[in-house]
Design a protein around this motif. Structure first.
Motif, short mmCIF file in Angstrom:
data_model
loop_
_atom_site.label_atom_id
_atom_site.label_comp_id
_atom_site.label_asym_id
_atom_site.label_seq_id
_atom_site.Cartn_x
_atom_site.Cartn_y
_atom_site.Cartn_z
N VAL A 94 0.84 -1.21 0.00
CA VAL A 94 0.00 0.00 0.00
C VAL A 94 0.87 1.25 0.00
N ASP A 95 1.97 1.25 0.76
CA ASP A 95 2.90 2.39 0.75
C ASP A 95 3.44 2.63 -0.65
N SER A 100 3.81 5.47 -5.84
CA SER A 100 3.98 5.27 -7.28
C SER A 100 2.74 5.62 -8.10
N HIS A 101 1.60 5.77 -7.43
CA HIS A 101 0.31 5.99 -8.10
C HIS A 101 -0.05 4.79 -8.98
N VAL A 102 0.32 3.60 -8.49
CA VAL A 102 -0.05 2.34 -9.13
C VAL A 102 -0.96 1.61 -8.15
N SER A 103 -2.01 1.02 -8.64
CA SER A 103 -2.96 0.31 -7.79
C SER A 103 -2.26 -0.78 -6.97
N SER A 104 -2.62 -0.85 -5.70
CA SER A 104 -2.05 -1.90 -4.86
C SER A 104 -2.44 -3.29 -5.38
N LYS A 105 -3.60 -3.41 -6.02
CA LYS A 105 -4.01 -4.69 -6.60
C LYS A 105 -3.04 -5.13 -7.69
N ILE A 106 -2.58 -4.20 -8.49
CA ILE A 106 -1.61 -4.53 -9.54
C ILE A 106 -0.29 -4.95 -8.91
N ILE A 107 0.15 -4.23 -7.89
CA ILE A 107 1.43 -4.57 -7.24
C ILE A 107 1.34 -5.94 -6.58
N TYR A 108 0.26 -6.20 -5.86
CA TYR A 108 0.07 -7.52 -5.25
C TYR A 108 0.10 -8.62 -6.32
N LEU A 125 7.02 2.35 -10.76
CA LEU A 125 7.54 1.63 -9.59
C LEU A 125 9.02 1.89 -9.41
N ILE A 126 9.77 1.89 -10.49
CA ILE A 126 11.21 2.16 -10.44
C ILE A 126 11.45 3.55 -9.85
N ASP A 127 10.73 4.54 -10.35
CA ASP A 127 10.89 5.91 -9.86
C ASP A 127 10.51 6.04 -8.39
#
Length: 136
Positions: A94-95, A100-108, A125-127
């Motif tokens: 979530v952090d 990153s302004h990327v959905s936590s669902k996508i990261i999970y 994500l890299i940035d």
């Protein structure tokens, strides 16, 4: 880093490698000429997995530097490294999503291996993680 900057790095790697069409045919079955055109146009979001095929075509690897430094050749290695960097920052998914302004669902889903990433999402994500990218 922007998509345009990343694509220019890919094109530079191809130019330095002096990739000939006959040398790249083994990747053409997986990475169509249309996909190569999309990557080289710099105007369209594309799959990170296509970037890895492009790099293999050029006989290059992606180097990501942060707390650690690693050469990644596959989506799986990238998955593990980004998760490692997130944990080194002591961030939850979530952090990272907030930064990153990327959905936590996508990261999970990415960390669990349930999906790949688009190049724009990867670069966000890299940035957010403060990582740098080089192509060698």
């Amino acid at each position: 880093m922007t998509r345009e900057e990343f694509c220019m790095m890919l094109i530079g790697a191809k130019n330095l490698a002096e990739v000939k069409l006959r040398d790249a045919l083994s990747y053409a079955a997986q990475l169509s000429f249309r996909k190569i055109e999309l990557i080289e146009s710099t105007k369209t979001d594309f799959n990170l997995s296509d970037a890895f095929l492009y790099l293999k075509m050029c006989h290059c690897t992606l180097e990501i530097s942060g707390y650690g430094m690693t050469f990644v050749d596959t989506l799986e290695e990238t998955r593990k490294y980004l998760q490692y960097e997130r944990q080194q920052n002591e961030w939850s998914v979530v952090d990272l999503a907030k930064r990153s302004h990327v959905s936590s669902k996508i990261i999970y889903a990415f960390e669990d291996g349930r999906c790949g990433l688009r190049i724009d999402t990867f670069l966000k994500l890299i940035d957010a993680l403060g990582l740098t990218i080089e192509i060698n």
